[in-house]
Design an enzyme around this catalytic site. Structure first.
Site, PDB file in Angstrom:
ATOM      1  N   HIS A 194      -4.377  -2.774   7.058  1.00 53.41           N
ATOM      2  CA  HIS A 194      -2.907  -2.832   7.369  1.00 53.41           C
ATOM      3  C   HIS A 194      -2.831  -2.474   8.812  1.00 53.41           C
ATOM      4  O   HIS A 194      -3.410  -1.389   9.286  1.00 53.41           O
ATOM      5  CB  HIS A 194      -2.111  -1.895   6.391  1.00 53.41           C
ATOM      6  CG  HIS A 194      -2.130  -2.182   5.100  1.00 53.41           C
ATOM      7  ND1 HIS A 194      -2.999  -1.447   4.182  1.00 53.41           N
ATOM      8  CD2 HIS A 194      -1.416  -3.183   4.539  1.00 53.41           C
ATOM      9  CE1 HIS A 194      -2.803  -1.958   2.892  1.00 53.41           C
ATOM     10  NE2 HIS A 194      -1.963  -2.986   2.923  1.00 53.41           N
TER      11      HIS A 194
ATOM     12  N   TYR B 161     -11.412  -1.527   2.029  1.00 50.45           N
ATOM     13  CA  TYR B 161     -10.269  -1.349   2.767  1.00 50.45           C
ATOM     14  C   TYR B 161     -10.636  -0.336   3.934  1.00 50.45           C
ATOM     15  O   TYR B 161     -10.839   0.827   3.744  1.00 50.45           O
ATOM     16  CB  TYR B 161      -9.204  -0.819   1.826  1.00 50.45           C
ATOM     17  CG  TYR B 161      -8.082  -0.429   2.382  1.00 50.45           C
ATOM     18  CD1 TYR B 161      -7.193  -1.476   2.905  1.00 50.45           C
ATOM     19  CD2 TYR B 161      -7.607   0.809   2.307  1.00 50.45           C
ATOM     20  CE1 TYR B 161      -6.008  -0.938   3.587  1.00 50.45           C
ATOM     21  CE2 TYR B 161      -6.432   1.250   2.945  1.00 50.45           C
ATOM     22  CZ  TYR B 161      -5.753   0.159   3.847  1.00 50.45           C
ATOM     23  OH  TYR B 161      -4.710   0.566   4.181  1.00 50.45           O
TER      24      TYR B 161
END
Length: 133
Positions: free
Chosen positions: A84, A46
């Site tokens: 994101h 991530y």
């Protein structure tokens, strides 16, 4: 240009890593990532943040930082990298798409204090190298 990966001195977790880019002893960019287990038990990366100071953008520093993480992931046979991005951040979306990331989800009201509050999930899936026999 990127310095060797290093974990934060205050963090005892081995699943966090960051890489910094320096120009004349000035930190001009960095990327910070976290290793996670997905539902199937495999490890994925991530990307928590990637940034380059405005005067140093367009020089390939962000690309080198991201490529460093992509290379490390490939060497460790990690097949998923995701992050994101705010839905109106066209520059970031275009940047990541150049590296093969695709929008895989939209999350409503992800951000609490910025407008728009929605984000895209951008993911890159790579094929794992065949296991040596």
């Amino acid at each position: 240009m990127p310095s060797p990966p290093a974990t934060s001195p205050s963090s005892k977790r081995r699943n966090l890593f960051a890489v910094a880019a320096y120009y004349s002893d000035i930190c001009v960019g960095s990327i910070a990532c976290r290793l996670e287990k997905n539902e199937g038990g495999s490890i994925r990366v991530y990307i928590m943040t990637l940034g380059v100071l405005a005067p140093y953008r367009g020089l390939g520093i962000g690309s080198k930082l991201l490529n460093h993480v992509l290379d490390l992931s490939a060497k460790q046979n990690i097949s998923e990298i995701y992050l994101h991005v705010q839905t109106n951040n066209d520059d970031a979306i275009t940047f990541y798409k150049k590296f093969g990331f695709e929008i895989t989800d939209t999350i409503q009201n992800y951000y609490a204090n910025i407008t728009p509050p929605d984000c895209f999930v951008l993911s890159k899936f790579t094929t794992q190298a065949p296991q040596k026999k």
